[in-house]
Design an enzyme around this catalytic site. Structure first.
Site, short mmCIF file in Angstrom:
data_model
loop_
_atom_site.label_atom_id
_atom_site.label_comp_id
_atom_site.label_asym_id
_atom_site.label_seq_id
_atom_site.Cartn_x
_atom_site.Cartn_y
_atom_site.Cartn_z
N HIS A 362 0.82 -1.22 0.00
CA HIS A 362 0.00 0.00 0.00
C HIS A 362 0.85 1.27 0.00
CE1 HIS A 362 -2.48 -3.30 1.25
NE2 HIS A 362 -1.93 -3.32 2.45
N CYS A 363 2.00 1.22 -0.66
CA CYS A 363 2.94 2.36 -0.72
C CYS A 363 3.49 2.74 0.65
CB CYS A 363 2.30 3.59 -1.39
SG CYS A 363 1.90 3.34 -3.10
#
Ligand SMILES: Cc1ncc(COP(=O)(O)O)c(C=O)c1O
Length: 406
Positions: A362-363
């Site tokens: 998710h970055c």
């Protein structure tokens, strides 16, 4: 609640019996018909530029841009519309802030230990290129914010403290940060407070004046708006001193061969022909959300999260990131699935049951990698159009997959 169910019909992708269970809202929300219509209308009836030409098409675009900006401005309780800048996304807004400020070697920037890359990489880039000193505030064991350590780090930075940049809600686990209290401490130490509101603006009421942040950034595509649209908001005097990253058409009042007179905010930051369809669609998205109670949205999503949490928390090999109580994680439930690749599970969920979730890091690579979770996690994130029945279905199907695989 019944109001939320009735609203599902406003979303084309949720109509019909084969609607997916869409739980990837922290990445991108679905779009209501009114937003789609506004974009379609732009391209079919007045596909022109805004703020420049004065013919009928252009005038319509300019007027609608003004309305979109006004709606956004009142949605976040901005004192003036000029403080609302249209950008491409939260990433673009955060880069404009980080690279638009002026820096001296040794200036200190603090961020948390679970930032989305968009609120980490711009500061790391400044560290690499300009000698800025980026420091990480460690969270408490359950991922909640450690105010005591934060205060100590601000005091330790002393007069070198330039910026503290925090998310209002983390995309990793949905945990809320006390940004108002943090802003007070930052200001007491002479720094600037930047708030990444990408995960809060869609789900809770935002009041920039009450929060007393110096800048905030968010994306419209996570809050019913078109993709490729974001917002930068700043205090007027700070926007006045911010260097634009987008010098060109619309950013000046006039120019000569040897100089130019800059325009004020927002125009100085909105160089070149814009995403007019996106800006007009934004107006429709904010109009839609303004007709709802943001506190109800937050409460509904937390309820959905508690159903999911109860259903998965005791499953062998599954651990929820962040506090175990859903009441502290809003509408996000991120699960480490020990021994199983999160991407493979996500594909299986979609292919077998039409359930769409996010998988991976998710970055927030920094958080996962520092803890050795190289497979990332499986993240379900809710919005107001999700229902209790959908979440119960997810729990049942996830339970079946779990007993077959784990
Ligand atoms: C907390 C947070 N900040 C920043 C971003 C970046 O948003 P965008 O990719 O729309 O620029 C995201 C996106 O997921 C996010 O969750």
């Amino acid at each position: 609640m019944s109001d939320f169910i009735a609203r599902r019909d406003d979303f084309p992708t949720l109509r019909g019996d084969d609607a997916p269970l869409y739980f990837d809202n922290a990445c991108m929300s679905l779009k209501p018909q009114s937003v789609i219509d506004e974009i379609h209308n732009y391209y079919t009836t007045h596909p022109s530029c805004g703020g420049r030409s004065v013919h009928r098409y252009a005038n319509q675009v300019s007027q609608k841009m003004t309305i979109s900006r006004r709606r956004l401005s009142s949605f976040i309780n901005s004192p003036t519309t000029e403080q609302v800048v249209f950008t491409k996304n939260a990433t673009n807004s955060l880069n404009q802030i980080a690279k638009g400020l002026s820096w001296q070697e040794g200036d200190i920037v603090l961020t948390s230990d679970r930032e989305h890359n968009s609120n980490l990489i711009p500061w790391l880039q400044l560290e690499q290129e300009q000698g800025v000193d980026h420091r990480v505030i460690p969270s408490l064991e359950d991922n909640s914010f450690d105010m005591e350590t934060f205060e100590m780090m601000c005091a330790d930075a002393g007069s070198k403290l330039k910026v503290v940049s925090l998310p209002q809600v983390g995309n990793l686990d949905g945990v809320e940060f006390p940004v108002k209290a943090a802003a007070k401490i930052v200001h007491d130490h002479g720094g600037l407070m930047v708030v990444d509101a990408a995960q809060s603006a869609p789900h809770m009421s935002i009041d920039v004046q009450d929060m007393d942040a110096d800048f905030i950034a968010f994306s419209l595509h996570k809050m019913l708006g078109p993709s490729g649209m974001g917002t930068l908001w700043g205090k007027a005097e700070l926007l006045d001193g911010l260097r634009t990253l987008s010098a060109g058409g619309e950013t000046v009042i006039s120019s000569d061969y040897d100089g130019m007179k800059w325009a004020n905010s927002p125009h100085r930051f909105e160089g070149g022909l814009d995403n007019y369809a996106g800006i007009l669609g934004t107006g429709a998205a904010i109009e839609y959300l303004s007709g709802m109670d943001m506190n109800d949205i937050h409460e509904h999503e937390t309820k959905l999260n508690s159903i999911l949490t109860e259903g998965v928390k005791d499953l062998h090999g599954i651990s929820i990131i962040g506090p175990q109580s859903a009441s502290k994680r809003g509408g996000i439930c991120s699960m480490i699935t020990e021994g199983f690749d999160a991407h493979e599970l996500a594909i299986l969920l979609d292919e077998t049951a039409g359930i769409m979730v996010r998988s991976g890091m998710h970055c927030v690579h920094s958080w996962f990698r520092s803890r050795g979770y190289e497979d990332g996690s499986l993240r379900a994130s809710f919005y107001f159009y999700n229902t209790e029945e959908e979440v119960r279905n997810f729990v049942d199907i996830f339970g079946e997959i779990h007993s077959a695989l784990f």
